[in-house]
Design a protein around this motif. Structure first.
Motif, short mmCIF file in Angstrom:
data_model
loop_
_atom_site.label_atom_id
_atom_site.label_comp_id
_atom_site.label_asym_id
_atom_site.label_seq_id
_atom_site.Cartn_x
_atom_site.Cartn_y
_atom_site.Cartn_z
N TYR A 166 0.79 -1.52 -0.11
CA TYR A 166 -0.46 0.37 -0.24
C TYR A 166 0.73 0.89 -0.78
O TYR A 166 0.39 2.36 -0.69
CB TYR A 166 -1.34 -0.48 1.43
CG TYR A 166 -1.99 1.09 1.31
CD1 TYR A 166 -1.70 2.62 1.92
CD2 TYR A 166 -3.38 0.90 0.31
CE1 TYR A 166 -3.15 3.25 2.24
CE2 TYR A 166 -4.25 1.68 0.49
CZ TYR A 166 -3.78 3.27 0.92
OH TYR A 166 -5.22 3.76 0.56
N ARG B 251 -6.41 -4.09 1.30
CA ARG B 251 -5.14 -3.59 1.37
C ARG B 251 -3.83 -4.02 1.50
O ARG B 251 -2.98 -3.59 0.68
CB ARG B 251 -5.22 -2.49 1.91
CG ARG B 251 -4.63 -1.11 1.63
CD ARG B 251 -5.08 -0.23 2.61
NE ARG B 251 -4.66 0.14 3.70
CZ ARG B 251 -5.23 0.95 4.74
NH1 ARG B 251 -5.21 2.04 4.44
NH2 ARG B 251 -5.18 0.32 6.19
N SER C 108 -6.97 -0.39 -1.69
CA SER C 108 -8.11 -0.68 -1.14
C SER C 108 -9.40 -1.09 -1.73
O SER C 108 -9.37 -0.71 -2.53
CB SER C 108 -9.00 0.67 -0.10
OG SER C 108 -7.94 0.81 0.79
#
Length: 276
Positions: free
Chosen positions: A120, A210, A216
């Motif tokens: 992420y 995620r 997400s």
């Protein structure tokens, strides 16, 4: 290590005699981790291409010329070996004359087989691969790629390098199931419903997704949704109908989402050609 090549090349796609795109299937050892290799070459004048967001983290290795992110005075030269994280808006890529790049598209949930860093944190970024692997290793691979005589040799070099970087990885089955469900629904799927179907709170589901995928679930679904709409568009179809087919009942909402995604309003986007 002996590498058994089983790469299959699609027929090269030539764009206006200045850009060549080939797609190669990885060898069996890498197929669980890599969707495909794209070989992109520019032949002649500098060329600018609008690359839409996708769902694959990608590794790019240049073997000739120069490639830049952006255009004009706002461009940034992309490192010879780079990683592109997932993003939610299009990129303008400028290919200088006689540039060549091999792009490895990683399968969703499989990037941790090569990378230890949190996915992420790579969102929206393009980073040099020497941020993840030893500089000496990357330099050696690049030297070999630049000196190779053809694409088959280059792909073999790249596969050998990637195989040395593989490490044990058990993908998150919940994230993979969610990716498949989002694709099947073409992105038109409530995230709360998806989380509930997996007996997870929405917060717990989003964190797992995620961590495994690099984005997400809601923006991931938006990427799938808008790419599906763009692929389904046909000449003569109205923008209003396209918006309704994608579940956008408010035209203004669709226009805003589309422009954030592509960088252009719908009519202007569809009036221009894209290379890939």
């Amino acid at each position: 290590m002996t590498l058994a090549l089983s790469m299959v090349c699609t027929k090269p796609v030539i764009f206006e005699q200045v850009m060549i795109l080939e797609t190669h299937i990885p060898s069996p050892a890498l197929q669980p981790y890599i969707k495909a290799f794209h070989v992109i070459e520019s032949q002649g004048l500098p060329l600018e291409n609008r690359v839409l967001p996708g769902t694959a983290i990608s590794l790019a290795f240049r073997f000739g010329g120069q490639v830049a992110d952006g255009h004009g005075l706002q461009h940034t030269v992309i490192p010879e070996a780079s990683l592109a994280g997932l993003r939610q808006s299009a990129r303008l890529i400028t290919y200088r004359p006689h540039s060549g790049t091999i792009v490895a598209l990683l399968r969703e949930g499989m990037a941790p087989a090569f990378l230890r860093e949190p996915l992420y944190e790579m969102k929206g970024l393009t980073l040099g691969l020497d941020s993840f692997f030893a500089h000496s290793e990357i330099a050696r691979v690049q030297e070999q790629l630049f000196g190779a005589c053809n694409h088959r040799v280059r792909l073999a070099i790249l596969e050998r390098f990637l195989l040395t970087k593989l490490r044990p990885h058990e993908p998150d089955p919940t994230a993979l199931h969610a990716v498949a469900a989002i694709r099947q629904a073409k992105g038109w799927l409530p995230m709360a419903e998806l989380a509930s179907g997996m007996c997870l709170s929405q917060d717990a589901f989003e964190k797992r997704f995620r961590r495994a995928v690099g984005l997400s679930p809601k923006p991931f679904a938006d990427i799938v949704r808008l790419n599906a709409l763009i692929d389904a568009n046909r000449p003569g179809r109205s923008i209003q109908r396209l918006a309704l087919e994608g579940g956008y009942f408010d035209q203004a909402h669709f226009n805003r989402a589309f422009k954030r995604f592509t960088g252009l309003p719908p009519r202007q986007f569809f009036s221009q050609s894209r290379l890939w």
